[in-house]
Scaffold this motif. Structure first.
Motif, PDB file in Angstrom:
ATOM      1  N   VAL A 127      47.829  35.691  55.438  1.00  0.00           N
ATOM      2  CA  VAL A 127      47.111  34.813  54.515  1.00  0.00           C
ATOM      3  C   VAL A 127      47.123  35.439  53.132  1.00  0.00           C
ATOM      4  CG1 VAL A 127      45.639  33.795  56.278  1.00  0.00           C
ATOM      5  CG2 VAL A 127      44.875  35.846  55.095  1.00  0.00           C
ATOM      6  N   SER A 128      47.051  34.587  52.117  1.00  0.00           N
ATOM      7  CA  SER A 128      47.178  35.033  50.725  1.00  0.00           C
ATOM      8  C   SER A 128      45.829  35.103  50.029  1.00  0.00           C
ATOM      9  CB  SER A 128      48.084  34.073  49.949  1.00  0.00           C
ATOM     10  OG  SER A 128      49.374  34.034  50.509  1.00  0.00           O
ATOM     11  N   ALA A 129      45.722  36.032  49.100  1.00  0.00           N
ATOM     12  CA  ALA A 129      44.564  36.133  48.210  1.00  0.00           C
ATOM     13  C   ALA A 129      45.058  36.731  46.903  1.00  0.00           C
ATOM     14  CB  ALA A 129      43.466  36.993  48.815  1.00  0.00           C
ATOM     15  N   ILE A 130      44.410  36.361  45.812  1.00  0.00           N
ATOM     16  CA  ILE A 130      44.814  36.854  44.498  1.00  0.00           C
ATOM     17  C   ILE A 130      43.695  37.665  43.852  1.00  0.00           C
ATOM     18  CG2 ILE A 130      45.540  36.193  42.170  1.00  0.00           C
ATOM     19  CD1 ILE A 130      46.780  33.683  43.389  1.00  0.00           C
ATOM     20  N   TRP A 131      42.516  37.035  43.747  1.00  0.00           N
ATOM     21  CA  TRP A 131      41.425  37.664  43.005  1.00  0.00           C
ATOM     22  C   TRP A 131      40.604  38.587  43.888  1.00  0.00           C
ATOM     23  CZ3 TRP A 131      42.591  37.037  38.228  1.00  0.00           C
ATOM     24  CH2 TRP A 131      43.227  35.868  37.810  1.00  0.00           C
ATOM     25  N   THR A 132      39.936  39.545  43.269  1.00  0.00           N
ATOM     26  CA  THR A 132      39.194  40.564  43.990  1.00  0.00           C
ATOM     27  C   THR A 132      38.170  39.963  44.939  1.00  0.00           C
ATOM     28  OG1 THR A 132      39.468  42.084  42.128  1.00  0.00           O
ATOM     29  CG2 THR A 132      37.756  42.611  43.731  1.00  0.00           C
ATOM     30  N   ASP A 133      37.457  38.914  44.498  1.00  0.00           N
ATOM     31  CA  ASP A 133      36.393  38.372  45.341  1.00  0.00           C
ATOM     32  C   ASP A 133      36.928  37.532  46.503  1.00  0.00           C
ATOM     33  OD1 ASP A 133      37.245  36.122  44.029  1.00  0.00           O
ATOM     34  OD2 ASP A 133      35.315  35.619  43.125  1.00  0.00           O
TER      35      ASP A 133
END
Length: 292
Positions: A127-133
């Motif tokens: 799964v993808s995530a970009i931002w820290t939160d």
């Protein structure tokens, strides 16, 4: 109403209603907080009623949302029971790995493929995530994050020191003999990095040049590198991610160090399944063997 809303909207509502948090619901479903918010908004538009009361720092169900939630829970429970009766339980040997798109594409892909070939029975959910939160131990067995480290509740292994340098298509590079030649050239910015174009240009002795150049800003480095490869401008890239590409060149030798870096991360608490530990050990060996 003749048709049910899309399942992804119902999943977003159920997760958000249970956690009373769009951010937590996004982590659980492997999408961004903004995606959950959009799905809830579309669902509310379809139903013609608000499901949540949005406070500045909290979330609450409306009376309609409270009344509808038991039906949604019952519906998902019946789907789960029917699936198990017909198809059996889902395979236990699965691992969830969350990381940024740029590390997926340029560092993780060949290593994950090698792991899959060696252990085809282990299902890896990426799964993808970009931002820290968007990151956090909830719902993921392993993560690759970008930042300064120091997160609580996790074990972290650095992928190594990072340096950023300009990269572009070969045709664009032919017109760049010195950093001053970047004046008037589109600079591709990736938001959220501590080191960006102003830092590199200052180190190159042409501080402020970005004010004389067109700009395109993206929320991820995958897009800036894609635009650069198409001749759309010059991007800043992490050296370790650039070295694996054949569609980009570095017109200058200067690379600026940054105290941010990529980290292999897993929660320190909770029971670890054998499959997740196996993938963790595999990736740790890859980090140790990486010359970068």
């Amino acid at each position: 109403m003749s048709a049910l809303p899309p399942l992804t909207w119902l999943q977003a509502f159920e997760a958000a209603a249970r956690t009373l948090s769009f951010t937590a619901a996004g982590r659980e479903l492997g999408v961004t907080q903004a995606a959950i918010s959009q799905r809830i908004r579309l669902l509310e538009d379809r139903l013609g009623q608000k499901l949540f009361v949005r406070h500045p720092r909290s979330l609450a169900l409306t009376p309609a949302g409270q009344a509808w939630l038991p039906s949604i829970h019952e519906g998902f429970a019946r789907i789960g029971e029917g699936t198990r009766e017909v198809f059996g339980s889902a395979p236990a040997r699965s691992v969830t790995l969350r990381t940024t798109p740029v590390i997926q594409q340029n560092w993780l892909a060949p290593r994950l493929l090698a792991f899959h070939r060696a252990h085809p029975a282990i299902a890896v959910r990426l799964v993808s995530a970009i931002w820290t939160d968007e990151f956090g131990p909830e719902g993921a067995d392993i993560e690759i994050r970008y930042g300064r480290g120091g997160w609580s509740g996790v074990e972290a292994l650095s992928l190594g020191a990072e340096h950023l340098l300009p990269v572009c298509a070969p045709a664009v590079a032919r017109a760049l003999a010195a950093p001053a030649d970047l004046a008037g050239v589109t600079l591709l910015h990736a938001a959220g990095f501590a080191v960006g174009w102003p830092s590199w240009l200052e180190r190159a002795g042409v501080a402020g040049l970005e004010s004389r150049s067109p700009a395109l800003t993206c929320d991820n480095q995958v897009m800036t590198l894609a635009l650069a490869s198409l001749g759309g401008g010059v991007a800043l890239a992490h050296r370790r991610l650039f070295e694996g590409r054949d569609d980009l060149v570095a017109p200058f030798d200067l690379a600026v160090p940054t105290d941010e870096r990529f980290w292999l991360v897993r929660p320190t608490r909770g029971q670890r399944q054998e499959e997740a530990s196996l993938l963790w050990s595999w990736l740790c060996r890859e980090v140790d063997a990486d010359p970068g």
